[in-house]
Design a protein around this motif. Structure first.
Motif, PDB file in Angstrom:
ATOM      1  N   ASP A 244       0.832  -1.211   0.000  1.00 25.21           N
ATOM      2  CA  ASP A 244       0.000   0.000   0.000  1.00 25.21           C
ATOM      3  C   ASP A 244       0.868   1.264   0.000  1.00 25.21           C
ATOM      4  OD1 ASP A 244      -2.209  -1.628   0.043  1.00 25.21           O
ATOM      5  OD2 ASP A 244      -2.492  -1.490   2.214  1.00 25.21           O
ATOM      6  N   LYS A 245       1.920   1.252   0.833  1.00 17.20           N
ATOM      7  CA  LYS A 245       2.815   2.409   0.885  1.00 17.20           C
ATOM      8  C   LYS A 245       3.514   2.611  -0.462  1.00 17.20           C
ATOM      9  CE  LYS A 245       3.923   1.806   5.808  1.00 17.20           C
ATOM     10  NZ  LYS A 245       4.995   1.481   6.770  1.00 17.20           N
ATOM     11  N   ARG A 246       3.944   1.500  -1.069  1.00 16.08           N
ATOM     12  CA  ARG A 246       4.662   1.603  -2.342  1.00 16.08           C
ATOM     13  C   ARG A 246       3.748   2.099  -3.454  1.00 16.08           C
ATOM     14  NH1 ARG A 246       9.508  -0.835  -3.304  1.00 16.08           N
ATOM     15  NH2 ARG A 246       8.859  -1.661  -5.340  1.00 16.08           N
ATOM     16  N   VAL A 247       2.488   1.688  -3.447  1.00 11.09           N
ATOM     17  CA  VAL A 247       1.547   2.171  -4.456  1.00 11.09           C
ATOM     18  C   VAL A 247       1.465   3.696  -4.409  1.00 11.09           C
ATOM     19  CG1 VAL A 247      -0.910   2.317  -5.032  1.00 11.09           C
ATOM     20  CG2 VAL A 247       0.145   0.087  -4.661  1.00 11.09           C
ATOM     21  N   ALA A 248       1.302   4.244  -3.178  1.00  8.45           N
ATOM     22  CA  ALA A 248       1.182   5.695  -3.035  1.00  8.45           C
ATOM     23  C   ALA A 248       2.461   6.404  -3.470  1.00  8.45           C
ATOM     24  CB  ALA A 248       0.854   6.039  -1.580  1.00  8.45           C
ATOM     25  N   THR A 249       3.612   5.842  -3.095  1.00  9.55           N
ATOM     26  CA  THR A 249       4.894   6.473  -3.432  1.00  9.55           C
ATOM     27  C   THR A 249       5.159   6.413  -4.934  1.00  9.55           C
ATOM     28  OG1 THR A 249       5.734   5.787  -1.263  1.00  9.55           O
ATOM     29  CG2 THR A 249       7.350   6.513  -2.870  1.00  9.55           C
ATOM     30  N   ILE A 250       4.882   5.267  -5.539  1.00  8.73           N
ATOM     31  CA  ILE A 250       5.094   5.127  -6.988  1.00  8.73           C
ATOM     32  C   ILE A 250       4.151   6.045  -7.756  1.00  8.73           C
ATOM     33  CG2 ILE A 250       4.853   3.501  -8.916  1.00  8.73           C
ATOM     34  CD1 ILE A 250       5.865   1.309  -6.969  1.00  8.73           C
ATOM     35  N   ASP A 251       2.933   6.208  -7.269  1.00  6.53           N
ATOM     36  CA  ASP A 251       1.995   7.135  -7.910  1.00  6.53           C
ATOM     37  C   ASP A 251       2.538   8.565  -7.903  1.00  6.53           C
ATOM     38  OD1 ASP A 251       0.188   5.228  -8.621  1.00  6.53           O
ATOM     39  OD2 ASP A 251      -1.228   5.612  -6.992  1.00  6.53           O
ATOM     40  N   ARG A 252       3.154   8.948  -6.772  1.00  7.70           N
ATOM     41  CA  ARG A 252       3.721  10.303  -6.702  1.00  7.70           C
ATOM     42  C   ARG A 252       4.841  10.473  -7.716  1.00  7.70           C
ATOM     43  NH1 ARG A 252       2.928   9.595  -1.046  1.00  7.70           N
ATOM     44  NH2 ARG A 252       5.104   8.991  -0.746  1.00  7.70           N
ATOM     45  N   ILE A 253       5.625   9.428  -7.923  1.00  7.74           N
ATOM     46  CA  ILE A 253       6.703   9.489  -8.920  1.00  7.74           C
ATOM     47  C   ILE A 253       6.115   9.696 -10.321  1.00  7.74           C
ATOM     48  CG2 ILE A 253       8.477   8.102 -10.073  1.00  7.74           C
ATOM     49  CD1 ILE A 253       9.097   6.841  -7.343  1.00  7.74           C
ATOM     50  N   ALA A 254       5.082   8.899 -10.646  1.00  2.00           N
ATOM     51  CA  ALA A 254       4.474   8.995 -11.973  1.00  2.00           C
ATOM     52  C   ALA A 254       3.831  10.366 -12.191  1.00  2.00           C
ATOM     53  CB  ALA A 254       3.437   7.886 -12.144  1.00  2.00           C
ATOM     54  N   ILE A 255       3.147  10.860 -11.157  1.00  2.00           N
ATOM     55  CA  ILE A 255       2.501  12.175 -11.277  1.00  2.00           C
ATOM     56  C   ILE A 255       3.536  13.273 -11.464  1.00  2.00           C
ATOM     57  CG2 ILE A 255       1.181  13.904  -9.984  1.00  2.00           C
ATOM     58  CD1 ILE A 255      -0.351  11.513  -8.717  1.00  2.00           C
ATOM     59  N   SER A 256       4.639  13.178 -10.746  1.00  2.00           N
ATOM     60  CA  SER A 256       5.694  14.184 -10.842  1.00  2.00           C
ATOM     61  C   SER A 256       6.264  14.240 -12.260  1.00  2.00           C
ATOM     62  CB  SER A 256       6.801  13.862  -9.840  1.00  2.00           C
ATOM     63  OG  SER A 256       7.862  14.779  -9.956  1.00  2.00           O
ATOM     64  N   ILE A 257       6.525  13.082 -12.837  1.00  2.00           N
ATOM     65  CA  ILE A 257       7.047  13.044 -14.209  1.00  2.00           C
ATOM     66  C   ILE A 257       5.986  13.557 -15.183  1.00  2.00           C
ATOM     67  CG2 ILE A 257       7.830  11.502 -16.057  1.00  2.00           C
ATOM     68  CD1 ILE A 257       9.057   9.727 -13.860  1.00  2.00           C
ATOM     69  N   GLY A 258       4.718  13.185 -14.935  1.00  2.00           N
ATOM     70  CA  GLY A 258       3.643  13.530 -15.852  1.00  2.00           C
ATOM     71  C   GLY A 258       3.310  15.005 -15.910  1.00  2.00           C
ATOM     72  N   ARG A 259       3.824  15.797 -15.004  1.00  2.00           N
ATOM     73  CA  ARG A 259       3.534  17.240 -15.053  1.00  2.00           C
ATOM     74  C   ARG A 259       4.171  17.912 -16.268  1.00  2.00           C
ATOM     75  NH1 ARG A 259       4.826  17.115  -9.230  1.00  2.00           N
ATOM     76  NH2 ARG A 259       2.861  16.965  -8.091  1.00  2.00           N
ATOM     77  N   THR A 260       5.328  17.407 -16.688  1.00  2.00           N
ATOM     78  CA  THR A 260       6.036  18.057 -17.805  1.00  2.00           C
ATOM     79  C   THR A 260       6.447  17.082 -18.897  1.00  2.00           C
ATOM     80  OG1 THR A 260       8.087  17.842 -16.508  1.00  2.00           O
ATOM     81  CG2 THR A 260       6.945  19.952 -16.402  1.00  2.00           C
ATOM     82  N   ALA A 261       6.010  15.809 -18.767  1.00  2.00           N
ATOM     83  CA  ALA A 261       6.344  14.807 -19.782  1.00  2.00           C
ATOM     84  C   ALA A 261       5.232  13.760 -19.785  1.00  2.00           C
ATOM     85  CB  ALA A 261       7.701  14.173 -19.486  1.00  2.00           C
ATOM     86  N   ALA A 262       5.387  12.752 -20.621  1.00  2.00           N
ATOM     87  CA  ALA A 262       4.390  11.685 -20.661  1.00  2.00           C
ATOM     88  C   ALA A 262       4.414  10.921 -19.338  1.00  2.00           C
ATOM     89  CB  ALA A 262       4.686  10.740 -21.833  1.00  2.00           C
ATOM     90  N   LYS A 263       3.244  10.782 -18.742  1.00  2.00           N
ATOM     91  CA  LYS A 263       3.162  10.079 -17.462  1.00  2.00           C
ATOM     92  C   LYS A 263       3.398   8.588 -17.676  1.00  2.00           C
ATOM     93  CE  LYS A 263       0.026   9.212 -13.582  1.00  2.00           C
ATOM     94  NZ  LYS A 263      -1.311   9.476 -12.999  1.00  2.00           N
ATOM     95  N   PRO A 264       4.365   8.000 -16.942  1.00  2.00           N
ATOM     96  CA  PRO A 264       4.633   6.567 -17.117  1.00  2.00           C
ATOM     97  C   PRO A 264       3.443   5.724 -16.651  1.00  2.00           C
ATOM     98  CG  PRO A 264       5.889   7.460 -15.284  1.00  2.00           C
ATOM     99  CD  PRO A 264       5.262   8.630 -15.971  1.00  2.00           C
TER     100      PRO A 264
END
Length: 277
Positions: A244-264
């Protein structure tokens, strides 16, 4: 006139002699008292030393922290120092209360209150970091302390955390104390990421470091809960919450990248971890 002088001299000699005797007696009495007090203190010290109560052993907090923002460093350092002070005070109380209370005295009067203090202090650390970065989670598991038998050393919390945790650090950076319980193995996230925009790099690095911290905490919990629960204890109490913790953390990584590039996409499949024996 000449006949009065000898009589005067005799009185003066008698007075001086009496005063000297009083001074000598006082010195003897004082010396005896000091000797008795020294003997008494020595006896008490020997008794205290003989009844060594052991020391308090607490999990280190600093190694489990993510990279600390510059704006939070002073407050984090103050609270890490306070954690050390709390351990020192608990060790002093152990010595001062030797022989007091019943079988649960140490737990109820020393370890319990120490845990409460550590929870509050650790929460302040997490809050300070969370003001300008991802707030670390799961640090409360580091609050409980244990009693080492006499002669054991207390593991004081390091007063200064590492300056940063590189994103490429290996997943299992904290080796468990007892290898027999196994270790937790999680899929590597960093190697599955696309090119990271410069604007997202700091946030991505913080969350990659947090993924490592989460694995370290889970490995520590594996060691601290050996023998507890039934056959599904590890899955329900450790691996499940870790996913559960990893899901939330990985989501934050994807969202961060997706702000200025294609979201993984598809990174959620990397959240599930397994137990290696």
């Amino acid at each position: 006139m000449s006949r009065a002088l000898p009589k005067y001299n005799k009185r003066r000699i008698a007075v001086i002699g009496g005063a000297s005797a009083m001074v000598l007696s006082a010195a003897v009495i004082a010396g005896s008292a000091l000797a008795g007090e020294t003997s008494k203190n020595s006896g008490q010290s020997a008794t205290t030393k003989a009844a060594s109560p052991g020391t308090v052993n607490c999990p280190a907090v600093a190694p489990s922290l993510p990279a600390i923002p510059a704006s939070a460093k002073a407050e984090v350092d103050r609270n890490l120092t306070l954690l050390n002070t709390q351990i020192a005070e608990a060790n002093k109380r152990l010595v001062d209360t030797v022989g007091q209370g019943g079988a649960n005295f140490v737990q109820n009067a020393i370890l319990g209150p120490l845990k409460d203090k550590r929870v509050a202090t650790i929460n302040r650390i997490a809050t300070a970091i969370g003001r300008t970065a991802a707030k670390p989670v799961g640090l409360d598991s580091l609050a409980p302390c244990a009693l080492n038998a006499a002669g054991g050393g207390a593991a004081a919390t390091p007063s200064a955390p590492p300056a940063s945790t590189p994103a490429s650090a290996p997943a299992n950076t904290a080796a468990p104390a007892a290898g027999a319980v196994g270790t937790i193995s999680c899929p590597d996230v960093a190697s599955r990421l696309p090119a990271i925009p410069a604007s997202a790099k700091a946030e991505v690095d913080r969350n990659l470091a947090l993924l490592n911290t989460q694995i370290n905490e889970a490995n520590t919990r594996l060691v601290n809960t050996v023998g507890q629960g039934g056959p599904n204890f590890v899955q329900n109490a450790i691996l499940g919450p870790l996913a559960d913790k990893r899901v939330a953390t990985i989501d934050r990584i994807a969202i961060s990248i997706g702000r200025t590039a294609a979201k993984p996409q598809g990174l959620g499949t990397l959240a599930t971890c397994a137990l290696n024996k």
